[in-house]
Design a protein around this motif. Structure first.
Motif, PDB file in Angstrom:
ATOM      1  N   ALA A   1       2.859   6.195 -11.875  1.00  0.00           N
ATOM      2  CA  ALA A   1       2.322   4.900 -11.461  1.00  0.00           C
ATOM      3  C   ALA A   1       0.890   4.977 -10.932  1.00  0.00           C
ATOM      4  N   GLN A   2       0.613   6.023 -10.189  1.00  0.00           N
ATOM      5  CA  GLN A   2      -0.702   6.094  -9.561  1.00  0.00           C
ATOM      6  C   GLN A   2      -1.831   6.172 -10.587  1.00  0.00           C
ATOM      7  N   ARG A   3      -1.717   7.127 -11.489  1.00  0.00           N
ATOM      8  CA  ARG A   3      -2.791   7.275 -12.473  1.00  0.00           C
ATOM      9  C   ARG A   3      -2.796   6.112 -13.459  1.00  0.00           C
ATOM     10  N   PHE A   4      -1.600   5.565 -13.717  1.00  0.00           N
ATOM     11  CA  PHE A   4      -1.537   4.414 -14.611  1.00  0.00           C
ATOM     12  C   PHE A   4      -2.411   3.276 -14.078  1.00  0.00           C
TER      13      PHE A   4
ATOM     14  N   GLU B   1       3.096   1.890 -19.729  1.00  0.00           N
ATOM     15  CA  GLU B   1       3.387   1.845 -18.289  1.00  0.00           C
ATOM     16  C   GLU B   1       4.620   2.663 -17.888  1.00  0.00           C
ATOM     17  N   SER B   2       5.666   2.579 -18.698  1.00  0.00           N
ATOM     18  CA  SER B   2       6.893   3.289 -18.307  1.00  0.00           C
ATOM     19  C   SER B   2       6.787   4.799 -18.549  1.00  0.00           C
TER      20      SER B   2
ATOM     21  N   VAL C   1       3.245   0.024  -6.343  1.00  0.00           N
ATOM     22  CA  VAL C   1       2.240   1.062  -6.029  1.00  0.00           C
ATOM     23  C   VAL C   1       1.170   0.480  -5.119  1.00  0.00           C
ATOM     24  N   PHE C   2       0.782  -0.713  -5.443  1.00  0.00           N
ATOM     25  CA  PHE C   2      -0.275  -1.386  -4.692  1.00  0.00           C
ATOM     26  C   PHE C   2       0.162  -1.548  -3.226  1.00  0.00           C
ATOM     27  N   LEU C   3       1.411  -1.987  -3.095  1.00  0.00           N
ATOM     28  CA  LEU C   3       1.954  -2.225  -1.766  1.00  0.00           C
ATOM     29  C   LEU C   3       2.047  -0.922  -0.979  1.00  0.00           C
ATOM     30  N   THR C   4       2.549   0.115  -1.655  1.00  0.00           N
ATOM     31  CA  THR C   4       2.704   1.407  -0.987  1.00  0.00           C
ATOM     32  C   THR C   4       1.346   1.924  -0.534  1.00  0.00           C
ATOM     33  N   LEU C   5       0.352   1.700  -1.383  1.00  0.00           N
ATOM     34  CA  LEU C   5      -0.989   2.171  -1.048  1.00  0.00           C
ATOM     35  C   LEU C   5      -1.501   1.487   0.212  1.00  0.00           C
ATOM     36  N   LEU C   6      -1.124   0.239   0.366  1.00  0.00           N
ATOM     37  CA  LEU C   6      -1.577  -0.498   1.537  1.00  0.00           C
ATOM     38  C   LEU C   6      -0.879   0.010   2.798  1.00  0.00           C
TER      39      LEU C   6
ATOM     40  N   PRO D   1      -0.777   6.086   4.275  1.00  0.00           N
ATOM     41  CA  PRO D   1      -2.053   6.769   4.058  1.00  0.00           C
ATOM     42  C   PRO D   1      -2.077   7.347   2.644  1.00  0.00           C
ATOM     43  N   LEU D   2      -3.254   7.354   2.061  1.00  0.00           N
ATOM     44  CA  LEU D   2      -3.411   7.688   0.650  1.00  0.00           C
ATOM     45  C   LEU D   2      -2.723   8.993   0.235  1.00  0.00           C
ATOM     46  N   ASN D   3      -2.965  10.067   0.999  1.00  0.00           N
ATOM     47  CA  ASN D   3      -2.487  11.364   0.534  1.00  0.00           C
ATOM     48  C   ASN D   3      -0.971  11.516   0.562  1.00  0.00           C
ATOM     49  N   LEU D   4      -0.285  10.610   1.235  1.00  0.00           N
ATOM     50  CA  LEU D   4       1.165  10.730   1.258  1.00  0.00           C
ATOM     51  C   LEU D   4       1.795  10.220  -0.027  1.00  0.00           C
ATOM     52  N   VAL D   5       1.149   9.277  -0.652  1.00  0.00           N
ATOM     53  CA  VAL D   5       1.794   8.676  -1.817  1.00  0.00           C
ATOM     54  C   VAL D   5       1.193   9.106  -3.142  1.00  0.00           C
TER      55      VAL D   5
END
Ligand code: BDP
Length: 695
Positions: free
Chosen positions: A657-660, A652-653, A8-13, A16-20
């Motif tokens: 993922a985002q809100r977690f 976690e499972s 999630v961290f990687l994807t966020l980097l 752009p935020l609103n896509l993920v």
């Protein structure tokens, strides 16, 4: 970092935020996901696959729009909402008249008991068909019935045989926004103000979503601006903007209100006085009120903070709170408006104990306020602390319409950084017995008007919403907005029930996860009390942003704003003596409370240091000295925060993922903060004990 979190961290980097951020919390508890349980889905398809909403008008259109979106999503297929009774089984929503015309009222309960807002939600058999019927006396009641049904469906509940009648216990259920016209929010921790005064009267879709969220939990009014009021809000320009918001909210049963600065006749009208008895002042308010009602025919009224923290008030003219409030009450009465006059006053010339000031000013005025004047009292006598005993005014003004003000925004409870579910705190106050009229005279019965037979009733919550993506800052702060509305509608609901509903709508249906999150939420307030203000301590975050601990700040100068004034730690002990040997604040409560709290042996631990100054070696009922017990409570607060963190990790499972990740990070910060609270407070108390000067 687990692989999932890393991803999630990687994807966020990368993106752009609103896509993920599929689950960024912006949908609140109105997420409307497809029902995953197939037998439940089949049941829903049978019960509500064919839908009719009878009648017409803006609120009925709002019902139709909500059902279309929600049912299409939950059932996983496009649903069209008709306006004539289905020929087979289905959902039928309508007011009494339209349901009678459709021949559906025969087996429904008596609508005269529903009032304007109550609703019935019932499964009705007619010939070979089975209808699920939502009905009420007004279009807005249909909206409440609809949201009840959608809540059940989002929670994956059985809706095959419903028989519910629901009527709000409190008539006026209001949010109070402490929003300024420059877009800042006093004590707001979720971005800037939702109201874009620059753009208004042009509106945006967020306003409607706000109204939907409020209506879905039964909130029916909103004060748009800060109690520390700016007169500009009453100018024609701003009233036109306010009217635009009122137009968006009206279909959702929400009335707007404004705060009014008491000296507006001077500041805006150029008068030389704001004396409530002056004919020109009265004429100015009359004219202004007419102007408002011309633009907003259902304007709810004025909320006033007078003679408090620098706000002007009637006292300047040797007039009382009643004089000031009644002047406005008289003007608003013909329009059906209310005056909400706040009792948050603490002129320390009146009493050296801040906790006694409001009682001393207001209790003698009982019986002097007009019928449409509400005295709006905070839940506790000081100021939205993590724990206070209930405000003694709740047992002292039977002839006055008393409203209760709760704070949803957690100014003193870790703001939007700490997870603290507030329903248990509010229930504690609502369920407290004032004994004003014998046993069972609970605060809830005082404010819902049943104890003293008032014709109406008010509860207000200081809003925690802002323009940030998830509305409230912390994903779990949404639960506090939700819980405020649900308790305002029905204060008999339990904190657990409300949490369970909210979790099922907001997070998951998985039974074990629901249970785990519910337990975590329901214990979170006590945890916060333990690491911030155990055993009845209060106001250890006195100045500035009210976030971190400041037990030693300016200790010892005796003014109302030092923490030492509140905790009184010194070589001889700790706590504020409010017994008859001290400030005698206990005397503001009815027997048996005053006797129980007066006696250090019978005073409950949770209020010990609120009502008593005890030596450090004072023996608690569990055998510890008060010093040992303080240390134990701070330790418990810290270890319970760590447990919350670990519990959350175990989910976690089960959580998107985002809100977690957002919650994980916030819980980590909360644990770190709890340790700071423990160290800072215990260090200062220990130093005070040995007579050292604290920083
Ligand atoms: C206090 C807040 C302050 C408010 C005040 C009030 O710190 O910002 O203006 O209450 O309720 O808790 O008027």
């Amino acid at each position: 970092m687990s692989p999932k979190t890393f991803f999630v961290f990687l994807t966020l980097l990368i993106f752009p935020l609103n896509l993920v951020l599929a689950e960024d919390g912006s949908e609140l508890w109105l997420r409307y996901r497809k029902e995953e349980n197939l037998s439940r889905l089949a049941q829903y398809q049978g019960a509500v696959g064919d839908v009719a909403v009878l009648g017409s008008g803006p609120s009925v259109d709002a019902v139709r729009a909500e059902l279309k979106v929600a049912l299409s999503a939950i059932l996983g297929k496009e649903i069209s909402v008709g306006s004539a009774c289905p020929s087979g089984n289905g959902l039928v929503i309508g007011t009494k008249e339209s349901l009678t015309a459709a021949g559906l009222t025969a087996s429904l309960p008596d609508f005269s008991k529903l009032g304007e807002e109550g609703y019935v939600l019932q499964t009705v058999r007619q010939g070979e068909h089975q209808y699920l019927v939502a009905g009420g006396n007004s279009a807005v009641s249909l909206l409440y019935g609809t949201f009840d049904l959608l809540r059940r469906m989002q929670a994956s509940d059985d809706i095959s045989n419903l028989k519910t009648v629901s009527v709000p216990k409190i008539a006026h259920r209001y949010l109070n926004h402490w929003d300024n016209i420059n877009g800042s929010v006093e004590r707001g921790y979720a971005g800037r103000s939702l109201w874009n005064w620059q753009e208004l009267p042009k509106t945006n879709s967020r306003y409607r979503d706000y109204a939907r969220a409020c209506a879905s939990v039964g909130i029916n009014g909103t004060v748009l601006n800060n109690v520390n009021s700016q007169v500009e809000s009453l100018t024609q320009d701003y009233l036109v903007k306010t009217a635009a918001l009122a137009d968006v909210f009206r279909p959702y049963g929400i009335r707007v209100m404004l705060t009014a600065r008491f000296n507006a006749p001077m500041a805006l009208g150029g008068l030389k006085t704001a004396d409530p008895r002056d004919p020109e002042v009265i004429a100015w308010w009359e004219k202004k009120t007419n102007e408002i009602y011309n633009l907003i025919p259902d304007f709810g009224g004025f909320l006033i903070k007078a003679s408090s923290e620098g706000q002007p008030g009637p006292q300047t003219y040797k007039a009382t709170h009643a004089d000031g409030a009644n002047m406005l009450g008289k003007i608003l009465a013909p329009h059906g408006g209310l005056v909400m006059w706040r009792a948050f006053v603490y002129d320390m010339k009146i009493d050296k104990d801040r906790a006694k000031c409001a009682y001393k000013e207001f209790a003698p005025l009982d019986g002097q306020f007009l019928e449409n004047v509400v005295v709006q009292v905070k839940n506790g006598p000081i100021d939205f602390q993590p724990r206070e005993p209930f405000h003694p005014l709740f047992g002292a003004m039977p002839k006055t319409l008393l409203g209760m003000e709760l704070q949803i925004t957690k100014e003193y409870l870790g703001q939007s950084k700490h997870l603290v579910y507030l329903a248990p705190m509010w229930k504690e106050v609502l369920d407290s017995d004032t004994f004003a009229n014998g046993t069972g005279s609970t605060v809830a019965k005082v404010i819902d008007g049943t104890l003293d037979k008032h014709r109406t009733s008010v509860i207000a919550g200081v809003a925690n919403v802002g323009n940030g993506p998830n509305w409230c800052g912390h994903p779990f702060d949404q639960a506090n907005w939700y819980a405020f509305g649900r308790l305002a509608w029905d204060h008999d609901l339990t904190s657990e029930q409300i949490a369970e509903e909210w979790i099922r709508c907001t997070w998951t249906h998985d039974p074990q996860t629901v249970r785990t999150i519910r337990e975590l939420m329901c214990s979170s307030r006590e945890t916060c009390v333990n690491y911030m203000v155990p055993l009845g301590l209060a106001h250890i975050m006195v100045t500035g942003n009210h976030y971190g601990p400041q037990p030693g700040l300016n200790a010892g100068n005796g003014s109302s704003v030092t923490p030492q004034y509140y905790h009184r730690a010194g070589p001889d002990g700790i706590g504020f003596d409010r017994s008859s040997k001290g400030s005698n604040a206990v005397a503001e409560y009815h027997a048996p409370l005053c006797d129980q709290w007066e006696n250090v042996k019978t005073c409950p631990d949770q209020y010990l240091l609120w009502f008593h100054h005890v030596p450090w070696n004072f023996q608690m009922s569990n055998g510890h000295t008060v010093w040992e017990e303080l240390q134990r409570r701070y330790d418990l607060g810290v270890s319970d925060c760590e447990k919350m963190e670990a519990t959350w990790q175990s989910l976690e499972s089960k959580i998107d993922a985002q809100r977690f990740l957002v919650v994980s990070n916030k819980l980590k910060e909360q644990s770190a903060n709890a340790k700071i609270w423990r160290k800072t407070c215990l260090d200062v108390f220990q130093a005070s004990m040995s007579g050292e000067k604290t920083p």
